[in-house]
Design a protein around this motif. Structure first.
Motif, PDB file in Angstrom:
ATOM      1  N   TRP A  58      20.060  -0.733  14.941  1.00 49.42           N
ATOM      2  CA  TRP A  58      20.888   0.295  15.592  1.00 49.42           C
ATOM      3  C   TRP A  58      20.797   1.630  14.859  1.00 49.42           C
ATOM      4  CZ3 TRP A  58      25.158   3.019  13.754  1.00 49.42           C
ATOM      5  CH2 TRP A  58      25.895   3.729  14.709  1.00 49.42           C
ATOM      6  N   ILE A  59      20.935   1.591  13.510  1.00 49.90           N
ATOM      7  CA  ILE A  59      20.975   2.846  12.763  1.00 49.90           C
ATOM      8  C   ILE A  59      19.602   3.505  12.677  1.00 49.90           C
ATOM      9  CG2 ILE A  59      20.602   1.972  10.414  1.00 49.90           C
ATOM     10  CD1 ILE A  59      22.897   3.888   9.549  1.00 49.90           C
ATOM     11  N   GLN A  60      18.523   2.712  12.765  1.00 48.52           N
ATOM     12  CA  GLN A  60      17.177   3.294  12.720  1.00 48.52           C
ATOM     13  C   GLN A  60      16.878   4.154  13.942  1.00 48.52           C
ATOM     14  OE1 GLN A  60      14.649  -0.129  12.018  1.00 48.52           O
ATOM     15  NE2 GLN A  60      14.617   0.224   9.802  1.00 48.52           N
ATOM     16  N   GLU A  61      17.657   3.992  14.988  1.00 45.71           N
ATOM     17  CA  GLU A  61      17.522   4.848  16.164  1.00 45.71           C
ATOM     18  C   GLU A  61      18.295   6.148  16.004  1.00 45.71           C
ATOM     19  OE1 GLU A  61      17.068   1.098  19.315  1.00 45.71           O
ATOM     20  OE2 GLU A  61      18.783   2.463  19.469  1.00 45.71           O
ATOM     21  N   LYS A  62      19.128   6.196  14.958  1.00 47.54           N
ATOM     22  CA  LYS A  62      19.982   7.358  14.743  1.00 47.54           C
ATOM     23  C   LYS A  62      19.535   8.233  13.564  1.00 47.54           C
ATOM     24  CE  LYS A  62      22.918   5.447  17.714  1.00 47.54           C
ATOM     25  NZ  LYS A  62      23.167   5.991  19.066  1.00 47.54           N
ATOM     26  N   LEU A  63      18.899   7.576  12.572  1.00 51.07           N
ATOM     27  CA  LEU A  63      18.562   8.276  11.336  1.00 51.07           C
ATOM     28  C   LEU A  63      17.136   7.959  10.901  1.00 51.07           C
ATOM     29  CD1 LEU A  63      21.808   7.637   9.231  1.00 51.07           C
ATOM     30  CD2 LEU A  63      21.041   9.854  10.080  1.00 51.07           C
ATOM     31  N   PRO A  64      16.526   8.842  10.077  1.00 46.62           N
ATOM     32  CA  PRO A  64      15.196   8.534   9.528  1.00 46.62           C
ATOM     33  C   PRO A  64      15.252   7.266   8.682  1.00 46.62           C
ATOM     34  CG  PRO A  64      15.822  10.811   9.082  1.00 46.62           C
ATOM     35  CD  PRO A  64      17.033  10.142   9.637  1.00 46.62           C
ATOM     36  N   ALA A  65      14.113   6.604   8.536  1.00 43.06           N
ATOM     37  CA  ALA A  65      14.052   5.336   7.803  1.00 43.06           C
ATOM     38  C   ALA A  65      14.558   5.472   6.378  1.00 43.06           C
ATOM     39  CB  ALA A  65      12.623   4.799   7.814  1.00 43.06           C
ATOM     40  N   TYR A  66      14.258   6.624   5.714  1.00 41.67           N
ATOM     41  CA  TYR A  66      14.663   6.754   4.319  1.00 41.67           C
ATOM     42  C   TYR A  66      16.166   6.921   4.152  1.00 41.67           C
ATOM     43  CZ  TYR A  66      14.821  11.887   4.903  1.00 41.67           C
ATOM     44  OH  TYR A  66      15.105  13.167   5.320  1.00 41.67           O
ATOM     45  N   LYS A  67      16.888   7.155   5.254  1.00 36.66           N
ATOM     46  CA  LYS A  67      18.347   7.256   5.198  1.00 36.66           C
ATOM     47  C   LYS A  67      19.027   5.967   5.662  1.00 36.66           C
ATOM     48  CE  LYS A  67      18.608  12.282   5.877  1.00 36.66           C
ATOM     49  NZ  LYS A  67      19.184  13.373   6.689  1.00 36.66           N
ATOM     50  N   THR A  68      18.244   4.934   5.918  1.00 35.72           N
ATOM     51  CA  THR A  68      18.784   3.665   6.404  1.00 35.72           C
ATOM     52  C   THR A  68      19.207   2.784   5.237  1.00 35.72           C
ATOM     53  OG1 THR A  68      17.310   3.750   8.323  1.00 35.72           O
ATOM     54  CG2 THR A  68      18.296   1.625   7.807  1.00 35.72           C
ATOM     55  N   PRO A  69      20.454   2.270   5.233  1.00 33.89           N
ATOM     56  CA  PRO A  69      20.872   1.357   4.158  1.00 33.89           C
ATOM     57  C   PRO A  69      19.941   0.165   4.031  1.00 33.89           C
ATOM     58  CG  PRO A  69      22.775   2.081   5.423  1.00 33.89           C
ATOM     59  CD  PRO A  69      21.563   2.579   6.155  1.00 33.89           C
ATOM     60  N   ARG A  70      19.685  -0.228   2.791  1.00 35.27           N
ATOM     61  CA  ARG A  70      18.805  -1.370   2.521  1.00 35.27           C
ATOM     62  C   ARG A  70      19.595  -2.660   2.323  1.00 35.27           C
ATOM     63  NH1 ARG A  70      14.066   0.727  -0.045  1.00 35.27           N
ATOM     64  NH2 ARG A  70      13.482  -1.381  -0.663  1.00 35.27           N
ATOM     65  N   THR A  71      20.886  -2.514   2.000  1.00 36.13           N
ATOM     66  CA  THR A  71      21.710  -3.696   1.765  1.00 36.13           C
ATOM     67  C   THR A  71      23.141  -3.408   2.204  1.00 36.13           C
ATOM     68  OG1 THR A  71      22.416  -5.295   0.087  1.00 36.13           O
ATOM     69  CG2 THR A  71      22.197  -3.016  -0.634  1.00 36.13           C
ATOM     70  N   TYR A  72      23.835  -4.469   2.644  1.00 35.12           N
ATOM     71  CA  TYR A  72      25.191  -4.332   3.163  1.00 35.12           C
ATOM     72  C   TYR A  72      26.112  -5.364   2.517  1.00 35.12           C
ATOM     73  CZ  TYR A  72      22.995  -1.751   7.041  1.00 35.12           C
ATOM     74  OH  TYR A  72      22.277  -0.859   7.805  1.00 35.12           O
ATOM     75  N   ILE A  73      27.379  -5.006   2.407  1.00 32.66           N
ATOM     76  CA  ILE A  73      28.424  -5.993   2.157  1.00 32.66           C
ATOM     77  C   ILE A  73      29.518  -5.755   3.199  1.00 32.66           C
ATOM     78  CG2 ILE A  73      28.019  -6.386  -0.298  1.00 32.66           C
ATOM     79  CD1 ILE A  73      30.228  -4.398  -0.925  1.00 32.66           C
ATOM     80  N   PHE A  74      30.185  -6.829   3.619  1.00 33.73           N
ATOM     81  CA  PHE A  74      31.257  -6.732   4.603  1.00 33.73           C
ATOM     82  C   PHE A  74      32.573  -7.054   3.908  1.00 33.73           C
ATOM     83  CE2 PHE A  74      28.889  -6.108   8.504  1.00 33.73           C
ATOM     84  CZ  PHE A  74      27.598  -6.484   8.128  1.00 33.73           C
ATOM     85  N   GLN A  75      33.563  -6.176   4.078  1.00 33.15           N
ATOM     86  CA  GLN A  75      34.842  -6.320   3.391  1.00 33.15           C
ATOM     87  C   GLN A  75      36.011  -6.187   4.360  1.00 33.15           C
ATOM     88  OE1 GLN A  75      33.669  -3.140   0.310  1.00 33.15           O
ATOM     89  NE2 GLN A  75      34.930  -4.563  -0.874  1.00 33.15           N
TER      90      GLN A  75
END
Length: 493
Positions: free
Chosen positions: A454-471
């Motif tokens: 989803w986010i890769q359609e909104k931002l350049p690849a270098y601005k895409t998070p590489r890792t996530y945590i859910f809280q």
């Protein structure tokens, strides 16, 4: 007059650029850039600082377009090849660009804009040889707008004049002893000062050759090095890391050959992000060179550099470049004592003119007595500056890019399932930092694969998070402000 372009008349028969398996002389660059200028001018005498954007790969064509815009009296706005359409559209709308020059490779990407905007789109292939009377350009005119992420979230346009650019070039050509026999391999994108100023413009100022490799490829880079033409190389730490990784997988005979050729280089530079000492030491083993580290920003080009001749200390960025003044200051913009940490502040003809149409942001970035506030904290130690860190946790330095965490957060918050988020930089040996995002969901579940797509359609690849945590919630202080350092600990613990 634009000195950079005028100087090319002294080198007409020399090779200026190697790209797409062809050699182009300074004379060809002068002629083609005049054709670009003539097509832009049409019946006008002067573009009068109209913003001309261009989406052209790193090549002879790029240089011809850039010089053509300047010859016609326009302000050059280079677009990033890797940006999605919304990012490009933002720059076009923010600069109020009148024209976009593009090559065929980007026609499909730009096509949705062709009939939905008043901007003129010009295919580079349609620029035929043409001459025109060109305006006289004073050095105090605005020349270039490059976009940089800031703490406001949205990228800001950094406006530099021809005089600023000339000062940035001469600071490097003097300090790093550029000469007409130099041959630099440029593997960096041409919407940053690293590629535009440090390599392309310094080479062309000096009568040297700039060779382009548009797409990073370790084998292709080493193959070029083995031809013994290139003697200057500059890259970000991430590229050196990848070259080392590739080198280490080669058989001993190939390693020996590469090392012999690298030892003949005149200069090797690393910048745009902190260079890990382990990378510096391993590259020294491979090449025999201690990488020259330097410090700069879009707003000022380069300002501090380790010496070309002299001791280069790992983890240090050296001394002020030719013509640049540096001081370290406290939070009240008062100079600190030697040995104390302070914010790097800069004065000199290299410092930018303004943030495009953002007078408040421009004023805030300077002290009352005219020093530009970099936001980077350093200490002066044993006749050399050492970077300690950033005074804002909202700027992430990854692979040579400076990325606004706030911009990414704003995009993430538009996802229908995301309630809130916090984006941070996580230390990483290869990239300097990678982007991590702490996500608070409104309801249900969301996979990282879905979110990344989803986010890769909104931002350049270098601005895409590489890792996530859910809280369940973000860590906050008593004032309710998100504590980014606590988020960082969650990723690194």
């Amino acid at each position: 007059m634009i000195t950079l372009i005028e100087r090319a008349n002294s080198f007409t028969d020399r090779i200026a650029i190697k790209s797409d398996s062809q050699n182009y002389t300074y004379n060809q660059l002068l002629e083609q850039s005049t054709s670009v200028a003539a097509h832009l001018l049409q019946d006008q005498k002067d573009l009068n600082q109209a913003r001309i954007a261009f989406l052209v790969p790193a090549s002879f064509s790029y240089a011809a377009v850039q010089w053509g815009v300047w010859k016609a009296g326009g302000i050059a706005v280079p677009l990033c090849e890797k940006h999605p359409l919304p990012s490009i559209q933002y720059v076009l709308e923010d600069t109020k660009a009148t024209t976009v020059i593009y090559t065929e490779a980007f026609e499909e990407l730009l096509s949705p804009l062709f009939n939905n905007t008043t901007i003129q789109f010009l295919n580079y292939a349609d620029i035929a040889p043409k001459k025109s009377e060109l305006p006289k350009i004073s050095l105090d005119r605005s020349a270039l707008i490059l976009y940089t992420s800031g703490t406001t979230g949205l990228p800001k346009g950094v406006v530099t004049t021809h005089a600023n650019i000339e000062a940035q070039i001469t600071a490097l050509t003097t300090s790093w002893e550029w000469n007409k026999d130099d041959h630099v391999l440029n593997v960096l994108p041409l919407h940053h000062v690293h590629g535009i100023i440090n390599m392309l413009s310094c080479a062309l100022w000096s009568g040297a050759c700039c060779q382009f490799l548009p797409k990073f490829n370790p084998k292709a880079i080493f193959d070029i090095f083995l031809k013994d033409e290139v003697n200057v190389f500059m890259a970000v730490p991430t590229i050196y890391f990848k070259l080392i990784t590739y080198y280490n997988e080669l058989p001993p005979s190939e390693k020996t050959a590469i090392s012999q050729h690298l030892s003949r280089f005149r200069l090797m530079v690393s910048g745009s992000a902190a260079l890990p000492v382990s990378v510096l030491e391993e590259w020294k083993e491979i090449s025999g060179h201690i990488l020259l580290e330097r410090y700069g920003m879009t707003e000022m080009g380069m300002a501090i550099s380790n010496p070309y001749n002299g001791i280069r200390r790992p983890g240090h960025i050296g001394q002020p470049l030719h013509g640049v003044s540096i001081r370290l200051a406290d939070e009240n913009d008062q100079a600190v004592n030697e040995g104390e940490p302070g914010e790097i502040q800069i004065k000199g003809p290299n410092v930018f003119k303004e943030y495009w149409e953002k007078p408040d942001a421009t004023a805030e970035s300077f002290t009352k007595d005219g020093w530009f506030k970099s936001g980077d904290i350093a200490i002066y130690d044993q006749d050399s500056y050492q970077i300690l860190g950033r005074n804002s946790v909202d700027i992430i330095k990854s692979g040579g890019y400076k990325i606004s965490a706030l911009e990414i957060e704003e995009v993430l918050r538009t996802h229908p399932q995301i309630k809130d988020c916090g984006v941070v930089g996580i230390p990483d040996l290869e990239w300097g930092e990678i982007i991590g995002a702490s996500i608070i969901l409104k309801h249900g579940e969301l996979s990282t694969d879905e979110l990344t797509k989803w986010i890769q359609e909104k931002l350049p690849a270098y601005k895409t998070p590489r890792t996530y945590i859910f809280q369940e919630d973000l860590p906050r202080n008593v004032m309710g402000k998100v504590t980014k350092n606590e988020i960082k600990k969650m990723f690194t613990s």
